[in-house]
Design a protein around this motif. Structure first.
Motif, PDB file in Angstrom:
ATOM      1  N   ALA A   1       0.859  -1.187   0.000  1.00  0.00           N
ATOM      2  CA  ALA A   1       0.000   0.000   0.000  1.00  0.00           C
ATOM      3  C   ALA A   1       0.891   1.231   0.000  1.00  0.00           C
ATOM      4  O   ALA A   1       1.889   1.283   0.729  1.00  0.00           O
ATOM      5  N   ASN A   2       0.528   2.200  -0.835  1.00  0.00           N
ATOM      6  CA  ASN A   2       1.355   3.401  -0.907  1.00  0.00           C
ATOM      7  C   ASN A   2       0.498   4.585  -1.339  1.00  0.00           C
ATOM      8  O   ASN A   2      -0.560   4.424  -1.944  1.00  0.00           O
ATOM      9  N   ARG A   3       0.973   5.756  -0.992  1.00  0.00           N
ATOM     10  CA  ARG A   3       0.251   6.978  -1.368  1.00  0.00           C
ATOM     11  C   ARG A   3       0.139   7.094  -2.886  1.00  0.00           C
ATOM     12  O   ARG A   3      -0.908   7.459  -3.415  1.00  0.00           O
TER      13      ARG A   3
ATOM     14  N   ASN B   1      -0.791  -7.698  -4.433  1.00  0.00           N
ATOM     15  CA  ASN B   1      -1.804  -6.700  -4.769  1.00  0.00           C
ATOM     16  C   ASN B   1      -1.313  -5.319  -4.360  1.00  0.00           C
ATOM     17  O   ASN B   1      -0.650  -5.165  -3.320  1.00  0.00           O
ATOM     18  N   LEU B   2      -1.651  -4.319  -5.149  1.00  0.00           N
ATOM     19  CA  LEU B   2      -1.279  -2.940  -4.862  1.00  0.00           C
ATOM     20  C   LEU B   2      -2.516  -2.163  -4.437  1.00  0.00           C
ATOM     21  O   LEU B   2      -3.556  -2.232  -5.089  1.00  0.00           O
ATOM     22  N   LEU B   3      -2.399  -1.428  -3.345  1.00  0.00           N
ATOM     23  CA  LEU B   3      -3.540  -0.703  -2.806  1.00  0.00           C
ATOM     24  C   LEU B   3      -3.170   0.756  -2.519  1.00  0.00           C
ATOM     25  O   LEU B   3      -2.025   1.054  -2.152  1.00  0.00           O
ATOM     26  N   THR B   4      -4.159   1.639  -2.684  1.00  0.00           N
ATOM     27  CA  THR B   4      -3.990   2.994  -2.190  1.00  0.00           C
ATOM     28  C   THR B   4      -4.125   2.947  -0.673  1.00  0.00           C
ATOM     29  O   THR B   4      -4.577   1.949  -0.100  1.00  0.00           O
ATOM     30  N   LEU B   5      -3.771   4.013  -0.001  1.00  0.00           N
ATOM     31  CA  LEU B   5      -3.876   4.028   1.460  1.00  0.00           C
ATOM     32  C   LEU B   5      -5.325   3.896   1.919  1.00  0.00           C
ATOM     33  O   LEU B   5      -5.612   3.205   2.906  1.00  0.00           O
ATOM     34  N   SER B   6      -6.236   4.533   1.195  1.00  0.00           N
ATOM     35  CA  SER B   6      -7.650   4.434   1.575  1.00  0.00           C
ATOM     36  C   SER B   6      -8.184   3.027   1.345  1.00  0.00           C
ATOM     37  O   SER B   6      -8.973   2.506   2.145  1.00  0.00           O
ATOM     38  N   GLU B   7      -7.743   2.379   0.277  1.00  0.00           N
ATOM     39  CA  GLU B   7      -8.151   0.994   0.034  1.00  0.00           C
ATOM     40  C   GLU B   7      -7.606   0.074   1.125  1.00  0.00           C
ATOM     41  O   GLU B   7      -8.312  -0.820   1.609  1.00  0.00           O
TER      42      GLU B   7
ATOM     43  N   MET C   1       7.218  10.360  12.394  1.00  0.00           N
ATOM     44  CA  MET C   1       8.540  10.600  12.970  1.00  0.00           C
ATOM     45  C   MET C   1       8.596  12.012  13.556  1.00  0.00           C
ATOM     46  O   MET C   1       7.941  12.925  13.059  1.00  0.00           O
ATOM     47  N   LYS C   2       9.383  12.184  14.632  1.00  0.00           N
ATOM     48  CA  LYS C   2       9.585  13.523  15.182  1.00  0.00           C
ATOM     49  C   LYS C   2      10.133  14.452  14.102  1.00  0.00           C
ATOM     50  O   LYS C   2      10.933  14.015  13.271  1.00  0.00           O
ATOM     51  N   PRO C   3       9.692  15.713  14.036  1.00  0.00           N
ATOM     52  CA  PRO C   3       8.843  16.421  14.991  1.00  0.00           C
ATOM     53  C   PRO C   3       7.339  16.329  14.685  1.00  0.00           C
ATOM     54  O   PRO C   3       6.553  17.007  15.340  1.00  0.00           O
ATOM     55  N   ALA C   4       6.945  15.509  13.711  1.00  0.00           N
ATOM     56  CA  ALA C   4       5.527  15.391  13.354  1.00  0.00           C
ATOM     57  C   ALA C   4       4.935  14.119  13.949  1.00  0.00           C
ATOM     58  O   ALA C   4       4.280  13.329  13.270  1.00  0.00           O
ATOM     59  N   GLN C   5       5.199  13.897  15.243  1.00  0.00           N
ATOM     60  CA  GLN C   5       4.839  12.632  15.872  1.00  0.00           C
ATOM     61  C   GLN C   5       3.346  12.432  16.078  1.00  0.00           C
ATOM     62  O   GLN C   5       2.911  11.333  16.437  1.00  0.00           O
ATOM     63  N   GLU C   6       2.551  13.473  15.828  1.00  0.00           N
ATOM     64  CA  GLU C   6       1.105  13.312  15.988  1.00  0.00           C
ATOM     65  C   GLU C   6       0.456  12.701  14.745  1.00  0.00           C
ATOM     66  O   GLU C   6      -0.704  12.283  14.774  1.00  0.00           O
ATOM     67  N   LYS C   7       1.208  12.605  13.670  1.00  0.00           N
ATOM     68  CA  LYS C   7       0.644  12.109  12.407  1.00  0.00           C
ATOM     69  C   LYS C   7       0.581  10.587  12.372  1.00  0.00           C
ATOM     70  O   LYS C   7       1.422   9.902  12.947  1.00  0.00           O
ATOM     71  N   THR C   8      -0.409  10.066  11.653  1.00  0.00           N
ATOM     72  CA  THR C   8      -0.530   8.626  11.446  1.00  0.00           C
ATOM     73  C   THR C   8      -0.957   8.382  10.009  1.00  0.00           C
ATOM     74  O   THR C   8      -1.617   9.235   9.405  1.00  0.00           O
ATOM     75  N   ILE C   9      -0.568   7.254   9.442  1.00  0.00           N
ATOM     76  CA  ILE C   9      -0.727   7.070   7.999  1.00  0.00           C
ATOM     77  C   ILE C   9      -2.088   6.527   7.596  1.00  0.00           C
ATOM     78  O   ILE C   9      -2.625   6.888   6.563  1.00  0.00           O
ATOM     79  N   VAL C  10      -2.662   5.633   8.398  1.00  0.00           N
ATOM     80  CA  VAL C  10      -4.004   5.098   8.142  1.00  0.00           C
ATOM     81  C   VAL C  10      -4.718   4.883   9.474  1.00  0.00           C
ATOM     82  O   VAL C  10      -4.087   4.752  10.513  1.00  0.00           O
TER      83      VAL C  10
END
Length: 279
Positions: free
Chosen positions: A153-155, A173-179, A198-207
């Motif tokens: 899965a990748n952006r 299989n290849l998927l979008t992040l939403s899939e 990763m720091k300094p954006a540690q509040e972010k999450t990918i899915v």
């Protein structure tokens, strides 16, 4: 026995590698040291490599941004490093430099250490999130070890397509992040290989991982912070988690093994490094 090791990269002044490898040297009963060879991107890489050759090291690690840059300066390349297209460990022996890549093996060692049953059952559904260098090393190693149900899965799907084609992965299989988010709970192992969170954006999450349960293992190779928002969310949902700092230790363990033919056990170092990263 006395050894001289080092790390080539930029920036590396805060690298944990000296702490890890100097511990390994002591554990193995050797003498020696592990030095930093920081090469600024404004410097001549070729000139600095000549200087390092004159230092007569027994081996050294390579980190960003030089994992590919180092390849033309090597005398030989391990089959795995050649397939992955990147080198993170160089063995210096008999005047020759040989390049290896320990990332994938280190990652898998750390995962099996945390969840031993994975090493006994490769018939798992695996999702790798990301299609960069780390994903490449992990994907290649999992494939070599017999895991044959691996999706990506990748952006951007273009990068995932390139990775799939590189290793001739017909069953992937290849998927979008939403899939991927919609079917995340169908995977036994979910491996996050991007820098998201990763720091300094540690509040972010990918899915979003809210659908996960104790049946899922969620892994993140980011180790600063040691427990990412992605892992916290997965743990809160009930999933089992695997932190990235362990990969750092086990890929270093494999590098040390290549240099010395000695496998040093990690044991208490895992918790020591965890506490350091927790601050």
């Amino acid at each position: 026995m006395e050894y001289r090791f080092g790390l080539v990269g930029y920036p590396i002044e805060h690298s944990l590698s000296p702490w890890i490898h100097n511990k390994f040297i002591l554990k193995a009963g050797f003498k020696g040291n592990y030095a930093l060879y920081e090469i600024n991107t404004t410097e001549s890489f070729a000139d600095r490599i000549k200087e390092i050759k004159n230092d007569m090291l027994d081996g050294f690690n390579v980190t960003v941004p030089y994992k590919q840059t180092i390849i033309p300066y090597l005398d030989d390349l391990d089959e795995k490093a050649a397939a992955i297209g990147a080198v993170n460990t160089v063995v210096c022996k008999g005047g020759k430099w040989t390049g290896y890549n320990t990332d994938g093996d280190g990652y898998l060692r750390s995962l099996i250490q945390a969840y031993p049953s994975i090493g006994q059952d490769t018939n798992k559904n695996v999702l790798i999130i990301g299609a960069g260098g780390a994903a490449r090393g992990i994907l290649y190693t999992l494939g070599q070890k017999g895991f044959n149900h691996i999706d990506l899965a990748n952006r951007t799907l273009d990068s995932a397509h390139k990775l799939k084609d590189l290793f001739n992965l017909d069953n992937t299989n290849l998927l979008t992040l939403s899939e991927a988010e919609n079917v995340l709970d169908s995977y036994d192992i979910i491996i996050q290989t991007t820098s998201v969170g990763m720091k300094p954006a540690q509040e972010k999450t990918i899915v979003n991982v809210n659908k996960l349960t104790k049946e899922n293992i969620v892994s993140d190779i980011v180790y600063q912070p040691v427990t990412t928002a992605f892992l916290k969310d997965a743990e809160n949902a009930g999933a089992r988690i695997h932190r990235g700092h362990s990969m750092l230790l086990y890929q270093a363990q494999y590098a040390f093994e290549l240099w010395t033919n000695i496998r040093v056990e990690i044991n208490e170092m895992d918790q020591e490094l965890f506490r350091q990263l927790e601050g």
